[in-house]
Design a protein around this motif. Structure first.
Motif, PDB file in Angstrom:
ATOM      1  N   UNK A  14      85.240 -32.755   5.220  1.00  0.00           N
ATOM      2  CA  UNK A  14      85.887 -31.811   6.093  1.00  0.00           C
ATOM      3  C   UNK A  14      87.565 -31.922   5.789  1.00  0.00           C
ATOM      4  N   UNK A  15      88.252 -32.970   5.556  1.00  0.00           N
ATOM      5  CA  UNK A  15      89.340 -33.123   5.343  1.00  0.00           C
ATOM      6  C   UNK A  15      89.869 -32.135   3.915  1.00  0.00           C
ATOM      7  N   UNK A 233      86.012 -22.168  -1.472  1.00  0.00           N
ATOM      8  CA  UNK A 233      86.109 -23.503  -1.548  1.00  0.00           C
ATOM      9  C   UNK A 233      86.023 -24.321  -0.367  1.00  0.00           C
ATOM     10  N   UNK A 234      86.712 -24.083   0.606  1.00  0.00           N
ATOM     11  CA  UNK A 234      86.824 -24.602   1.762  1.00  0.00           C
ATOM     12  C   UNK A 234      85.610 -24.512   2.767  1.00  0.00           C
ATOM     13  N   UNK A 235      84.967 -23.467   2.620  1.00  0.00           N
ATOM     14  CA  UNK A 235      83.749 -23.264   3.231  1.00  0.00           C
ATOM     15  C   UNK A 235      82.507 -24.149   2.710  1.00  0.00           C
ATOM     16  N   UNK A 236      82.318 -24.272   1.236  1.00  0.00           N
ATOM     17  CA  UNK A 236      81.679 -24.961   0.445  1.00  0.00           C
ATOM     18  C   UNK A 236      81.951 -26.449   0.775  1.00  0.00           C
ATOM     19  N   UNK A 237      82.843 -26.966   0.687  1.00  0.00           N
ATOM     20  CA  UNK A 237      83.164 -28.285   1.203  1.00  0.00           C
ATOM     21  C   UNK A 237      82.701 -28.557   2.572  1.00  0.00           C
ATOM     22  N   UNK A 238      83.070 -27.768   3.575  1.00  0.00           N
ATOM     23  CA  UNK A 238      82.780 -27.850   4.927  1.00  0.00           C
ATOM     24  C   UNK A 238      81.209 -27.868   5.097  1.00  0.00           C
ATOM     25  N   UNK A 240      79.112 -28.683   2.521  1.00  0.00           N
ATOM     26  CA  UNK A 240      78.551 -29.729   1.954  1.00  0.00           C
ATOM     27  C   UNK A 240      78.838 -31.079   2.898  1.00  0.00           C
ATOM     28  N   UNK A 241      79.960 -31.361   3.461  1.00  0.00           N
ATOM     29  CA  UNK A 241      80.231 -32.356   4.452  1.00  0.00           C
ATOM     30  C   UNK A 241      79.263 -32.430   5.536  1.00  0.00           C
TER      31      UNK A 241
END
Length: 434
Positions: A14-15, A233-238, A240-241
């Motif tokens: 999320x960070x 990338x932000x959407x994928x990271x969120x 994944x988290x």
């Protein structure tokens, strides 16, 4: 326990997603900034945040180290390749100690340096000084070569010492800004300390300071690409988290992924609204500043031209009086003939000397020429100020009509800025009578 194990990675995801959103919005903000700034001519650069295009020029350029090319900035490096093979002891899966050969290699920098100087960005109207200290530089590759000791370059431009485990292969690289290179410059213009003229330099208040060998379109395209990349990338990271946080409940994983992605997208949209609205406010302020620049140039014209005219009239009158006195002295000298009694011509010398001492160094013709140049420069500066205002006002008005910017503009009750029309411009030029 598993929930605690996955909680930390989920928080990290999320960070990182928030950090990627911030980076994406930062690139979008800069993209809108350069898109909303009209390109100024060198003669029309005013104090404030400006965009300029031209070629790099200098009366005392640098000579680059490797390419030996005339530059305003260069940086060079010499790297040497090394390779080392050794015996490594390790323990295999059965717990037995074994040995094997291993080779490590790489490049090590032997030497490097660079220089930069203040230079001028010139176009068809003039040149503006640029102090590159503190700027983000996007430069050209001006030298790149790999060689071995048999090449004269190996020791001529590189040190005599070799690195440990050297393969005796060196790589020479240099980049910079040669004279005449087309540049795109965005930065803060300020008043120079040595002369009354603007210069572009680093400023803590400026949103960016860029000196690039790329075009404005290329710079903007790159910013747009990074903005999209970081947003995705932000959407994928969120997502994944969120998936990690729902690891204890596989049935909830799809909803968690969707929720994380939706949360990141919502955060990005909110950030975009904030960024877009602030960019509209900044564009409105720059439009008002451009209007004030027109008033400044009008005030300059109103103050300068009458003083120039008065000075030329005074000089013309003084020169006319001087010429009349010289003519009278010449007539008196001509009235005395050799061998005829009358006034001694030598008695006229003190008066003639006084007239010569009072005679100004400038002549009326030169003063009229200076007046004409002053008038031309003033009108050109005023025309450039009007053109700059119309350009930036057009950018602003266009933003107010575009979707979705028009809905954001309605929140701030933003109104279009009227353009300056030549026929409807009420502030008439000063009439010059000599």
């Amino acid at each position: 326990m598993n929930g605690l194990v996955w909680a930390a990675p989920a928080a990290v995801g999320a960070a990182l997603a928030l950090l990627a959103i911030w980076g994406s919005l930062r690139f979008l903000r800069r993209r809108r900034l350069i898109a909303d700034i009209p390109t100024s001519k060198a003669e029309g650069v005013f104090i404030g945040f400006v965009e300029l295009k031209g070629t790099a020029e200098s009366g005392s350029p640098l000579t680059s180290h490797l390419a030996e090319e005339a530059c305003v900035h260069y940086a060079w490096s010499v790297e040497e390749h090394w390779s080392h093979t050794y015996t490594e002891t390790y323990t295999d899966s059965d717990g037995k100690t074994k040995t094997r050969l291993k080779t490590d290699s790489g490049w090590k920098t032997l030497a490097g340096d660079g220089e930069m100087i203040a230079f001028y960005v010139a176009d068809e109207t003039g040149a503006v000084r640029v102090d590159p200290a503190g700027a983000k530089m996007e430069v050209l590759e001006i030298f790149s070569e790999t060689c071995r000791p048999g090449d004269p370059l190996y020791y001529a431009k590189g040190p005599a010492e070799a690195v440990m485990y050297s393969t005796h292969e060196r790589r020479f690289h240099e980049e910079g800004i040669p004279l005449g290179t087309a540049l795109y410059v965005v930065g803060q213009a300020r008043e120079r300390d040595d002369v009354v003229a603007p210069e572009i330099a680093a400023s803590p208040d400026a949103p960016m300071f860029l000196i690039s060998t790329r075009t404005e379109a290329e710079v903007g395209s790159g910013m747009t690409g990074w903005a999209w990349f970081l947003g995705i990338l932000a959407i994928l990271l969120a997502a994944g988290g969120a998936l990690m946080s729902a690891s204890d409940n596989p049935d909830a994983a799809p909803w968690a992924i969707a929720g994380g992605a939706a949360g990141a997208l919502a955060a990005w949209v909110v950030g975009w609204i904030w960024t877009a609205y602030n960019s509209l406010v900044n564009l409105r302020q720059r439009t008002r500043q451009a209007a004030s620049l027109v008033d400044v140039e009008l005030k300059r014209r109103a103050d300068l031209i009458p003083n120039l005219v008065a000075a030329v009239e005074g000089l013309r009158g003084h020169e006319r009086e001087t010429q009349e006195e010289v003519a009278e002295l010449r007539a008196q000298a001509g009235a005395t003939r050799p061998g005829v009694s009358g006034p001694d011509p030598r008695a006229l010398l003190p008066g003639l000397r006084a007239v010569v001492e009072r005679y100004p160094e400038l002549r009326a013709q030169e003063a009229f020429q200076a007046l004409q140049e002053g008038l031309t420069e003033t009108e050109q500066r005023l025309a450039l100020a009007r053109s700059y205002f119309n350009d930036i006002a057009t950018f602003y008005n266009t933003r107010l009509e575009r979707v979705p910017d028009r809905f954001l503009a309605a929140l701030g009750a933003m109104k279009p800025a009227p353009l300056i029309a030549a026929a409807g411009f009420e502030r008439a030029p000063v009439v010059v009578k000599c």
